[in-house]
Design a protein around this motif. Structure first.
Motif, PDB file in Angstrom:
ATOM      1  N   LYS A  33      -7.928  -3.524  -2.212  1.00  0.00           N
ATOM      2  CA  LYS A  33      -7.765  -3.026  -3.586  1.00  0.00           C
ATOM      3  C   LYS A  33      -6.864  -3.968  -4.376  1.00  0.00           C
ATOM      4  O   LYS A  33      -5.935  -3.556  -5.044  1.00  0.00           O
ATOM      5  N   LEU A  34      -7.166  -5.252  -4.316  1.00  0.00           N
ATOM      6  CA  LEU A  34      -6.290  -6.253  -4.928  1.00  0.00           C
ATOM      7  C   LEU A  34      -6.293  -6.177  -6.458  1.00  0.00           C
ATOM      8  O   LEU A  34      -5.349  -6.648  -7.095  1.00  0.00           O
ATOM      9  N   ARG A  35      -7.336  -5.581  -7.030  1.00  0.00           N
ATOM     10  CA  ARG A  35      -7.375  -5.487  -8.495  1.00  0.00           C
ATOM     11  C   ARG A  35      -6.174  -4.708  -9.033  1.00  0.00           C
ATOM     12  O   ARG A  35      -5.735  -4.914 -10.172  1.00  0.00           O
ATOM     13  N   CYS A  36      -5.626  -3.792  -8.207  1.00  0.00           N
ATOM     14  CA  CYS A  36      -4.487  -2.975  -8.651  1.00  0.00           C
ATOM     15  C   CYS A  36      -3.204  -3.790  -8.770  1.00  0.00           C
ATOM     16  O   CYS A  36      -2.246  -3.353  -9.408  1.00  0.00           O
ATOM     17  N   LYS A  37      -3.169  -4.982  -8.154  1.00  0.00           N
ATOM     18  CA  LYS A  37      -1.989  -5.843  -8.276  1.00  0.00           C
ATOM     19  C   LYS A  37      -1.758  -6.240  -9.735  1.00  0.00           C
ATOM     20  O   LYS A  37      -0.612  -6.411 -10.168  1.00  0.00           O
TER      21      LYS A  37
ATOM     22  N   ALA B 215       0.806  -1.211   0.000  1.00  0.00           N
ATOM     23  CA  ALA B 215       0.000   0.000   0.000  1.00  0.00           C
ATOM     24  C   ALA B 215       0.847   1.273   0.000  1.00  0.00           C
ATOM     25  O   ALA B 215       0.336   2.355  -0.313  1.00  0.00           O
ATOM     26  N   THR B 216       2.131   1.147   0.335  1.00  0.00           N
ATOM     27  CA  THR B 216       2.984   2.336   0.432  1.00  0.00           C
ATOM     28  C   THR B 216       4.356   2.163  -0.214  1.00  0.00           C
ATOM     29  O   THR B 216       5.130   3.119  -0.256  1.00  0.00           O
TER      30      THR B 216
ATOM     31  N   PRO C  68       5.057   0.849  -9.011  1.00  0.00           N
ATOM     32  CA  PRO C  68       4.420   1.868  -9.852  1.00  0.00           C
ATOM     33  C   PRO C  68       2.975   2.147  -9.456  1.00  0.00           C
ATOM     34  O   PRO C  68       2.442   3.222  -9.732  1.00  0.00           O
ATOM     35  N   VAL C  69       2.334   1.159  -8.838  1.00  0.00           N
ATOM     36  CA  VAL C  69       0.944   1.274  -8.390  1.00  0.00           C
ATOM     37  C   VAL C  69       0.852   0.611  -7.025  1.00  0.00           C
ATOM     38  O   VAL C  69       1.480  -0.429  -6.791  1.00  0.00           O
TER      39      VAL C  69
ATOM     40  N   LEU D 271       5.544  -4.869 -14.493  1.00  0.00           N
ATOM     41  CA  LEU D 271       6.722  -5.732 -14.348  1.00  0.00           C
ATOM     42  C   LEU D 271       6.998  -6.470 -15.657  1.00  0.00           C
ATOM     43  O   LEU D 271       8.161  -6.582 -16.077  1.00  0.00           O
ATOM     44  N   GLN D 272       5.968  -6.997 -16.290  1.00  0.00           N
ATOM     45  CA  GLN D 272       6.156  -7.660 -17.579  1.00  0.00           C
ATOM     46  C   GLN D 272       6.775  -6.700 -18.589  1.00  0.00           C
ATOM     47  O   GLN D 272       7.679  -7.074 -19.345  1.00  0.00           O
TER      48      GLN D 272
END
Length: 483
Positions: free
Chosen positions: A271-275, A258-259, A264-265, A282-283
């Motif tokens: 808010k796991l969708r942001c993973k 979270a911090t 980058p995000v 990374l790709q």
């Protein structure tokens, strides 16, 4: 209570592995509880220049020909006093804390860490540098193993705890070093610091410390066996009542999706969708095919036999042919490094291999991959699997040491649900084919987004912080002083 914490590396100043992370996080957690703590560390090249306002306390005559300046500063990001041993001839060198940049271990490591051990003991005695004296000295791994011996040699009443982070690294040196290190000849015997004709820093710590600890409950049991005892199993069985296994934690301020400044995000369990955005980034960074559905496996590790990564290399073709991707960061055995580099050449958009140490990239791999692979043949504790839990990157681990203590495997219920306590996948045996089967189980679950999301949430809610562990160390110190 006053505690002196002696270590050969500490994050964020100097790091080669997990010892540095523990040395930075455990004292910070102890300090937060109100413990009066100081840390002692060699002043390796560049450290004095980067630390905030180092103040010269004075000099200690460690051996007849070695007088070290002692500087006081604070551990970066904290108010914990940090004592630095300044002796440029021993510590102001290129390369790492233990190794020459080209020629292996420093040939005078016995003296370099003999000085560290002796200084830690001298700081526990009345001295001209400061009035502060510890009630307990906490020594870490072989590099500080002579400290409990020196405390007894000097007649100190200060108690000592010796923590075993990895019994495989023992600090064994030629018998002649006992004279240079002013060790008493009468103690060069099995009931002392001698180990198969060598001066052994590890043996001294195990034999002379008032209490012993290691970095997980399972490892505390394993090192009392012939398989994992590396010759010390008899002594550890004899001292089993003095041995405590306390599972390491991680610095949840440094390792927090979270911090985390390296990501980058940011994301969290809510808010796991942001993973998925971190995975995409990374790709892109690593030149991998942009495919959200491809299971991306991560490795951040020393590339060695101990870590079991030869097993992963053996089965990598099957995984890659099935559509997986692989991101590797680390260094180690040249032959194993070459195996992974060859994989990258064969599968250029599926495999990324970065040889070396890269802290920012390690965070992005931890956050951007789906599955973290740790098939270690033995692992005293391990921290990366806990970083994986924290980041919702599901660990696949071997059933050993701290891996067994920190990752809870399981099978889906009859209704197809993820068991409530499951946080990852555990290999029951150490061989490539068991690893392949276990990874395929993880990949199968990954294909079911609902089940995978539930597993990620359970992993991220696991308590991997130092707060609970620090209280166990405090109880250990209290018991020592009470005795």
């Amino acid at each position: 209570m006053r505690l002196l914490f002696a270590t050969s590396e500490i994050f964020p100043i100097i790091k080669t592995g997990g010892l540095a992370d523990v040395s930075g996080a455990l004292p910070t957690a102890l300090f937060a509880t109100g413990l009066d703590i100081q840390i002692v560390l060699p002043a390796y090249r560049g450290i004095l220049a980067t630390c905030e306002s180092p103040r010269l306390l004075g000099a200690l005559q460690v051996f007849h020909d070695i007088s070290c300046d002692i500087y006081q500063t604070t551990l970066p990001g904290t108010q914990i006093p940090l004592l630095l041993i300044d002796y440029p001839e021993l510590y102001d060198r290129e390369g790492g804390p233990y190794h020459h940049p080209q020629y292996g271990e420093w040939q005078d490591n016995a003296l370099r860490f003999g000085v560290l051990s002796k200084v830690a003991a001298m700081l526990a005695m009345p001295n001209d540098l400061q009035t502060w004296q510890p009630d307990v000295v906490h020594c870490n791994d072989w590099q500080t193993g002579l400290t409990p011996y020196y405390l007894r040699q000097m007649g100190s009443q200060t108690k000592s705890v010796f923590s075993i982070h990895n019994l495989a690294f023992q600090g064994n040196f030629h018998a002649d070093w006992r004279h240079r290190l002013t060790l008493d000849d009468q103690d060069f015997k099995p009931e002392g610091y001698e180990f198969f004709g060598h001066v052994s820093f590890m043996k001294a710590g195990l034999y002379y410390a008032d209490a012993l600890s290691t970095v997980s409950p399972t490892y505390a049991q394993e090192i009392q066996t012939e398989q994992f005892g590396f010759g010390f199993q008899g002594l550890l069985q004899h001292r089993s009542a003095d041995l405590t296994g306390i599972l390491n934690g991680i610095d949840t301020h440094v390792w927090d999706p979270a911090t985390d400044a390296y990501l980058p995000v940011h994301y969290s369990v809510k808010k796991l969708r942001c993973k998925k955005e971190v995975k995409h980034a990374l790709q892109t960074e690593l030149g991998l095919a942009l495919n959200a559905e491809a299971p991306l496996l991560g490795v951040v590790s020393r590339l060695t036999h101990q870590k079991g990564l030869d097993m992963l290399a053996t089965i990598a073709h099957q995984l890659l042919e099935s559509g997986c991707q692989l991101a590797v960061l680390g260094s180690g055995e040249p032959a194993l490094e070459q195996q992974y580099l060859t994989l990258m050449q064969l599968y250029p958009v599926q495999v990324s291999v970065t040889i070396g140490y890269n802290e920012p990239l390690s965070h992005r791999i931890m956050a951007g991959t789906d599955i973290f692979v740790m098939p270690s043949r033995f692992e005293p504790c391990g921290l990366n699997q806990m970083y994986g839990l924290r980041y919702g990157t599901i660990p696949v681990v071997a059933n050993t040491g701290g891996l067994a203590d920190s990752v809870h495997g399981g099978e889906l219920t009859a209704e197809g649900n993820v068991p409530a306590k499951m946080t990852g996948f555990v290999m029951p045996y150490h061989n490539p084919w068991t690893l392949l089967v276990t990874l395929r189980e993880a990949i199968k679950l990954f294909a079911n987004s609902g089940q995978w999301l539930q597993l990620q949430k359970q992993a991220m809610r696991e308590d991997v912080s130092w707060e609970t562990r620090a209280k166990r160390y405090q109880k250990l110190y209290d018991r020592l002083l009470a005795s």
